[in-house]
Scaffold this active site. Structure first.
Site, PDB file in Angstrom:
ATOM      1  N   LYS A 290      -0.536   0.834  -8.251  1.00  0.00           N
ATOM      2  CA  LYS A 290      -1.606   1.256  -7.352  1.00  0.00           C
ATOM      3  C   LYS A 290      -1.364   2.647  -6.776  1.00  0.00           C
ATOM      4  CE  LYS A 290      -3.102  -3.361  -6.023  1.00  0.00           C
ATOM      5  NZ  LYS A 290      -3.452  -4.279  -4.920  1.00  0.00           N
ATOM      6  N   ASP A 320       9.661   0.891  -1.994  1.00  0.00           N
ATOM      7  CA  ASP A 320       9.838  -0.467  -1.499  1.00  0.00           C
ATOM      8  C   ASP A 320       9.667  -1.511  -2.590  1.00  0.00           C
ATOM      9  OD1 ASP A 320      10.693  -1.435   0.945  1.00  0.00           O
ATOM     10  OD2 ASP A 320       8.730  -2.246   1.454  1.00  0.00           O
ATOM     11  N   LYS A 512       7.429  -5.035   6.005  1.00  0.00           N
ATOM     12  CA  LYS A 512       6.522  -4.134   5.288  1.00  0.00           C
ATOM     13  C   LYS A 512       6.946  -2.667   5.433  1.00  0.00           C
ATOM     14  CE  LYS A 512       2.695  -7.374   5.972  1.00  0.00           C
ATOM     15  NZ  LYS A 512       3.422  -8.318   6.841  1.00  0.00           N
ATOM     16  N   ASP A 750       1.852   2.229  12.859  1.00  0.00           N
ATOM     17  CA  ASP A 750       1.810   3.621  13.272  1.00  0.00           C
ATOM     18  C   ASP A 750       1.292   3.762  14.709  1.00  0.00           C
ATOM     19  OD1 ASP A 750      -0.633   2.688  12.549  1.00  0.00           O
ATOM     20  OD2 ASP A 750      -1.018   4.169  10.983  1.00  0.00           O
TER      21      ASP A 750
END
Length: 1047
Positions: A290, A320, A512, A750
């Site tokens: 992706k 990751d 994540k 964030d």
């Protein structure tokens, strides 16, 4: 210095008459910033009575000659007399402007070098001169200003300048102090009417809502009740959005001043080596399918070629997913960078992303002066094409290589089986691992092509590979090469680049992206420990090679030690020209964020942000303020938490220690993990991130020249420690993710991380550069765009239901900044009222009633005034933010589309997580283009059905059906109520106008509507019709009266 008490005209003429004609009197002049000489003399035939208020303005002026060796009064041209001594000598002789001044005024050089000083505070001459402009140098002298350069007089009686004294005028003349940034306020002609209109609309909204409550619709109380509740919530939501916009500002940087201060030879830096602090650039990726490796490689190339001291820059990529495709693509990128980076430096290439550069529509030869540019560009373009082919061929190359090695391993296993079984193969199949192999013939430690235990996305070892070593401290110049380009005189070094993939094991919560960023923070602290960190997504490349320097201007300026991060606006490429789904989001980035910069600072939006490493570690700013009172109007200095902690530790045992503050965010971080090498880097990063202590206003600085020491090369123990700190167990029993680093607990880590920093008293700055700092990609497909908005809205709901709600913020959060963060958590809930309000026009048309009893003058007047105020506010907001009207309208349209789909689902998911504990998972937003390679906007026309389409599609169908039913009823009524029809129809068309981009997106490329859209539209239409017939069935009889038919 003495001043003449006689008439200035007489004394000056008498003193100079012996050596020059009377009409050539001593000239009073000054040199402007452009170098032009402006006369200040008063001639006899010049009437200046109306120019200055008094006749004695020149009494307090005296002529002073600069202390240059060739114009000393009464001395030989080679005499060396310093300024203070010459001034004392002049005082003993009666002063330059007294009666004896004429005996030293014979030389022609003196006539050209005379200047004027004022020894008393004469306001009229400070404010005006014969040219009408303000004399800043004279003002600095008269007020004894300590800001900047230009003082014409240095008093010996005054105290020493600087924090420790010992500074003289020569220090300021050798290296002038200049501010690195300046604040540009929005013109009052725009901002004052904007604020006034906001207040006026607030008052009008108050009167309107009061009128609506006092005048209910008795015929349809349920309709009136729903509408008034929605309108009150919309007014509240508008207040949360508009109040933080009352103080927008602009900022500008001075890159020349940054270069002069940090990269010029001086007493503390004789060689002129760069004294700028180090910067670590983080790039994050997770899935090469992706997030294509070619896109990521181009981002890395733009970072390696950035215009910043090479030895002070380091780049890290966090993979990751542990994919070998990303690993080998980065290796190819570093190999190509050996040619691309020097080429960019040689020809000053912009942008330094090769794909963006070669696809640019502008003339590549513009402003290029080297004769070999065309030849070099042609060569590097061929190399880049070959580089792209190698990247595109990596998946196949990795697969074939792995098959070859696996076939060899299978042959070995069969041979061993034969030896054990007497030369015959056993009947059962031979088992062996189908591994993924690296180019050196070893197993890839990350995720294999055929995942297995210890080699899958959630179960693999930690990987750290330094692909580009630490550069040498001195420049390494290139040389002519027949096979490559001529890099003679060009620095060919590359910044350090490292590939990082943290360890993942089953049973651990890896958190994540936030967990990946924290692992990269620890690894970079061990390897390079740059005091500043630049965070970029894999598809956001550096479009302006000076971007890092632009951000450093704010960090190194006065007050820069209080800044936790510099947020740059996000700019996007590949967006359709009409920006159908408001992908540019200019209303937020150029409006809301610019306004927040006038408060405590913009929010952190996940990419394009330069952090102070010390702030990431959870520490407090060196200075902060606390705001108390109902609206935070009482401001006071915040206590020093570090000093309190030290005194409390001395007085109490650890078991008896109580929290220092009432708010948990104000406690100091303590648990960083068991790596002593990492903890030693914390104090070093804090010290190196301080601005220079070269001015009296710098409160928390470092001495010049402190960062000139070369960085040592990496050794095996250091790299091994870096691998240890990215292990999955390192964060156990630590404060990582709670108080240190990126904060866990939300899919929008964030915003949450930035909020916690602001909560501790830090400030942030919004840096809008003339040339876009960074550019990236955004999903132009409707489905992908809605899923992106869904993730943002879900994160906001999670923040609202957590202890990070701005209601629970500390006193160090400004009131309007708190309102802005409240809006971040509350805005998804507006979707509930928005969906209801979008159905109200249809319900009005179905029932024949309206939200008011009748469209009377009062209602229409309120509606008109509110609309005019909103329009004027929007126009002024467009004026100070610089956005276009079309962009503003696209934002309004997508606010309705997103509010009725993604925001509503986000509220439901957030409630499910809070009530039932159901976790929310999201897929990565695809960075790849559509299948049609010839059309860059192919994704725009792809229709991918999702459940998010149901509610907007229902609203569209219901409103269309309602318009038809309402129109039919009015036409066939005996007494048609056209006012109610027009009211309901107007609001229905208002809803449909906002839904137009959504409907256009469902049409596909050439108006081809997917079958499922027809199915859902028919189903909704039939359901609505049957429901309405059951609620209000038609009468059995038909009444005929006056020739009319009533059904």
């Amino acid at each position: 210095m003495e001043t003449s008490t006689a008439s200035p005209k007489k004394s000056l003429l008498s003193s100079s008459s012996a050596v020059r004609p009377p009409h050539q009197a001593v000239k009073f002049a000054r040199r402007t910033s452009s170098g032009r000489i402006v006369s200040l003399s008063r001639d006899d035939d010049l009437d200046m009575s109306g120019e200055f208020p008094g006749p004695n303005d020149y009494i307090n002026y005296t002529v002073m000659m600069p202390p240059t060796p060739d114009n000393q009064p009464g001395a030989a041209p080679d005499s060396k007399i310093d300024g203070p001594h010459r001034r004392r000598m002049a005082e003993e002789e009666g002063g330059y402007g007294g009666s004896n001044g004429g005996r030293h005024a014979g030389a022609t050089k003196i006539e050209r070098r005379m200047s004027v000083m004022q020894s008393s505070n004469n306001t009229s001459m400070l404010l005006r001169s014969q040219t009408g402009d303000f004399d800043h140098n004279r003002w600095l002298f008269e007020t004894k200003g300590k800001y900047g350069i230009g003082n014409a007089f240095w008093s010996e009686q005054e105290e020493d300048y600087g924090p420790k004294g010992g500074m003289s005028m020569s220090d300021f003349m050798d290296k002038p102090w200049k501010p690195l940034t300046r604040k540009l306020k929005v013109p009052a002609a725009v901002l004052s009417p904007y604020r006034l209109l906001v207040v006026v609309r607030m008052v009008i909204l108050g009167f309107f809502l009061a009128w609506r409550i006092q005048n209910p619709n008795r015929d349809a109380m349920w309709l009136w009740g729903m509408s008034i509740v929605c309108e009150i919530w919309f007014a509240f939501s508008w207040l949360l959005d508009i109040l933080p916009k009352l103080n927008p500002i602009n900022r500008a940087t001075d890159l020349v001043a940054l270069h002069d201060k940090f990269e010029q030879p001086s007493s503390s830096n004789p060689t002129g080596r760069s004294d700028l602090p180090g910067v670590d650039v983080f790039v994050s990726t997770a899935d090469p399918e992706k997030e294509p490796p070619l896109v990521t490689a181009n981002t890395i190339l733009s970072i390696l070629a950035v215009d910043y001291p090479i030895e002070k820059l380091s780049c890290y990529i966090s993979d990751d997913g542990g994919a070998i495709l990303t690993f080998e693509a980065m290796a190819e990128a570093v190999h190509f960078a050996e040619d691309w980076v020097p080429f960019c430096r040689k020809h000053n290439i912009e942008p330094r992303n090769p794909d963006s550069y070669f696809n640019s529509k502008t003339d590549p030869t513009k402003n290029k002066k080297r004769t070999d540019f065309v030849k070099d560009r042609r060569w590097i373009k061929r190399e880049y094409d070959e580089f792209k082919v190698r990247i595109n061929g990596l998946p196949e190359a990795i697969r074939k290589r792995s098959e070859m090695y696996n076939s060899r391993e299978e042959t070995k296993e069969k041979k061993l089986a034969r030896e054990k079984n007497g030369g015959l193969l056993p009947l059962e199949p031979i088992k062996f691992e189908k591994a993924t192999w690296m180019a050196d013939g070893t197993h890839w430690p990350g995720t294999w092509l055929d995942p297995t235990v210890d080699h899958s996305k959630g179960d693999h070892a930690g990987i750290l590979q330094v692909m580009s070593k630490v550069p040498e401290n001195d420049p390494v110049m290139g040389h002519p090469d027949e096979k490559k380009l001529d890099f003679t005189g060009i620095d060919i070094r590359l910044p350090m680049f490292a590939y990082v993939s943290r360890e993942k094991r089953p049973g651990f919560d890896h958190n994540k992206k936030a967990g990946a960023m924290n692992a990269m923070v620890r690894a970079s602290a061990i390897l390079s420990n740059g005091p500043f960190v630049l965070n970029l997504d894999c598809d956001h490349y550096i479009y302006n090679s000076q971007a890092v320097r632009e951000g450093m201007c704010f960090m190194m300026d006065r007050g820069g030690d209080r800044l936790c991060y510099i947020q740059f606006p996000q700019r996007f490429e590949g967006i359709d020209p009409s920006d159908r789904y408001a992908n540019h989001n200019t209303v937020f980035f150029d409006g809301n964020m610019r306004a927040l910069d006038g408060l405590q600072g913009p929010v952190y939006v996940g990419t394009g942000c330069m952090f102070r490493r010390h702030a990431i570690y959870g520490f407090h700013p060196p200075r902060a303020n606390e705001y108390s009172g109902a609206f935070g109007q009482l401001k006071s200095p915040a206590p020093n938490i570090a000093m309190q902690a030290q005194s409390q530790t001395e007085e109490l045992d650890e078991s008896e220690t109580q929290p220092l503050t009432s708010h948990p965010d104000l406690d100091l971080p303590k648990k960083f993990g068991n790596s002593s090498m990492f903890t030693e880097t914390i104090a070093i990063a804090e010290y190196q991130g301080r601005p220079l202590a070269d001015h009296i206003s710098v409160k928390h600085g470092r001495p010049p020249g402190a960062l000139l020491i070369p960085r040592p090369p990496l050794d095996a123990p250091t790299v091994a420690e870096a691998v240890a700190v990215i292990s999955c167990w390192y964060e156990d029993k630590t404060e990582w993710g709670e108080r240190i680093g990126w904060i866990y607990g939300s899919v929008t880590e964030d915003v949450l991380t930035g909020y916690r920093m602001h909560n501790r008293g830090w400030r942030s700055v919004y840096c809008i550069t003339k040339r876009d700092a960074f550019r990236g990609t955004a999903p132009i497909n409707l489905t992908d765009r809605l899923h992106q908005v869904l993730r943002w809205a879900t994160g906001s709901v999670e923040i609202f239901f957590s202890r990070n709600n701005a209601f629970l913020g500390s006193k160090r959060l400004k009131f309007l900044q708190r309102v802005a963060y409240l809006n971040v958590g509350i805005y998804p809930f507006t979707s509930i009222f928005l969906v209801i309000y979008c159905f109200l026009p249809a319900l009005s048309l179905f029932t024949g009633h309206f939200i008011v009893q009748s469209l009377n003058i009062a209602f229409l007047s309120y509606l008109l005034i509110i609309t005019i105020c909103l329009t004027l506010i929007s126009l002024l907001e467009v004026k100070w933010s610089g956005i276009g009207l079309e962009e503003w309208w696209r934002n309004e349209q997508f606010w309705v589309i997103g509010g009725t789909s993604a925001h509503l689902v986000a509220v439901i998911q957030g409630l499910l997580k809070v009530v039932a504990g159901i976790e929310i998972s999201f897929k990565l937003t695809s960075k790849s283009g559509g299948e049609d390679e010839d059309d860059i906007y192919a994704d725009l026309y792809m229709v991918k059905w999702t459940s998010l389409f149901i509610m907007p599609l229902t609203i569209i169908v219901v409103n269309i059906v309602a318009v038809v039913i309402g129109f039919s009823r009015t036409i066939y009524s005996v007494i048609p109520e056209w006012s109610k029809l027009m009211g309901g129809t107007f609001f229905s068309f208002w809803v449909l106008a906002h839904m137009y981009p959504f409907g256009k997106g469902l049409m596909g490329r050439r108006g081809r509507v997917p079958t499922i859209v027809y199915v859902w539209s028919g189903l909704v239409s039939i359901t609505v019709s049957l429901l309405w017939i059951s609620i209000s069935p038609p009468t059995d009889s038909t009444n005929v009266s006056d020739g009319g038919v009533q059904v």
